[in-house]
Design a protein around this motif. Sequence first.
Motif, mmCIF file in Angstrom:
data_model
loop_
_atom_site.group_PDB
_atom_site.id
_atom_site.type_symbol
_atom_site.label_atom_id
_atom_site.label_comp_id
_atom_site.label_asym_id
_atom_site.label_seq_id
_atom_site.Cartn_x
_atom_site.Cartn_y
_atom_site.Cartn_z
ATOM 1 N N UNK A 24 33.038 43.405 37.338
ATOM 2 C CA UNK A 24 32.476 42.142 37.820
ATOM 3 C C UNK A 24 32.775 41.005 36.844
ATOM 4 N N UNK A 25 32.718 41.296 35.539
ATOM 5 C CA UNK A 25 32.998 40.264 34.540
ATOM 6 C C UNK A 25 34.463 39.844 34.537
ATOM 7 N N UNK A 26 35.342 40.714 35.055
ATOM 8 C CA UNK A 26 36.770 40.387 35.100
ATOM 9 C C UNK A 26 37.198 39.839 36.459
ATOM 10 N N UNK A 27 36.231 39.616 37.360
ATOM 11 C CA UNK A 27 36.561 39.225 38.734
ATOM 12 C C UNK A 27 37.251 37.873 38.821
ATOM 13 N N UNK A 28 37.104 37.033 37.796
ATOM 14 C CA UNK A 28 37.757 35.718 37.819
ATOM 15 C C UNK A 28 39.241 35.810 37.463
ATOM 16 N N UNK A 29 39.682 36.973 37.018
ATOM 17 C CA UNK A 29 41.071 37.168 36.604
ATOM 18 C C UNK A 29 41.830 37.960 37.661
ATOM 19 N N UNK A 30 43.157 37.776 37.746
ATOM 20 C CA UNK A 30 43.948 38.568 38.699
ATOM 21 C C UNK A 30 43.836 40.064 38.371
ATOM 22 N N UNK A 31 43.513 40.872 39.377
ATOM 23 C CA UNK A 31 43.333 42.311 39.152
ATOM 24 C C UNK A 31 44.600 42.945 38.589
ATOM 25 N N UNK A 32 45.768 42.508 39.063
ATOM 26 C CA UNK A 32 47.025 43.090 38.588
ATOM 27 C C UNK A 32 47.220 42.853 37.093
ATOM 28 N N UNK A 33 46.875 41.663 36.641
ATOM 29 C CA UNK A 33 47.008 41.338 35.223
ATOM 30 C C UNK A 33 46.075 42.196 34.384
ATOM 31 N N UNK A 34 44.819 42.269 34.799
ATOM 32 C CA UNK A 34 43.831 43.057 34.067
ATOM 33 C C UNK A 34 44.284 44.504 33.941
ATOM 34 N N UNK A 35 44.752 45.076 35.036
ATOM 35 C CA UNK A 35 45.108 46.493 35.033
ATOM 36 C C UNK A 35 46.412 46.764 34.289
ATOM 37 N N UNK A 36 47.336 45.830 34.337
ATOM 38 C CA UNK A 36 48.568 45.997 33.548
ATOM 39 C C UNK A 36 48.229 46.178 32.083
#
Length: 284
Positions: A24-36
């Motif tokens: 939830x705290x990372x929801x403002x960021x693109x999911x692909x970027x976070x997971x990469x």
Amino acid sequence: MSAQHTGLGALAILSWGTLGTLGALSASLPAYLVLTICFAIAAGLGWMICRKTGRTPAPLLDRRIGLFAALLAAYHITYLSAFHYSAPIPVSLINYLWPACLIVLGNLFFGLQSGAAGYAGACLGFIGVGVLIGNDGLELRSSEAIGYGLAFVAAMLWALYSNLRRREQTDVIASVTTVCFGAALLSATCWMAAGFDWPQMQSSDFLVILALGLGPAGGAFFLWDFGMRRGHAALLSIMGYSAPVLSTVLMLMLGMGAPGWELFVAIGFITLGGIVVHLGGKNS
């Protein structure tokens, strides 16, 4: 079947109690970027362990490695994307139907053999998580249906991944290292295809991503693999029912939702599900 490896799997579950909050705290960021970044951190951890222990990472072009990497990336992309559509606590809780999905799929297709007690425990888990969703139970509002649907698909993907990994015979560290590297490549490819967007990020965003990579979306993969393949898989599936409780309590403490009677009723169902499976296993 090792108690030590079951304990490692339990540590992974404890880590996953933070996944909803961090997601939830990372929801403002693109999911692909976070997971990469997260998968790259996990692959880096695995590579360092391989170097220290004399292991050789599994070959990237192996078909099963590719399958596991795709499932791992798909699960996390689906799950993190759900936070973009719906409130964090319901998304987290629907995703935590994965232990019930794991038991049902495991019994039907993967020889888990938890018996009737496993199905009964799974049903209680479904009821408990359903109660936790809120006053409307499992009734989905149209504005949030996409997020809820993505969360449930994610639960199924993780159950499938876990059952398939349980049957693997290769070295855990060597295999998961390459799986995470492959998942990082797949996530990066999706990120580039989506426009390669790099948003403005604060130091707190980097800390959240680092916590995800070292814990529930990275380091926990190694612990879970040990648990599912060398520990008590059926017991870990039931212990997984504690994850939504941990996640919900943490979110409530951080003000991501309002407490209610649903939490206490759900804890009762979830605990009862674990007792049913445990007693059924002793009597079988």
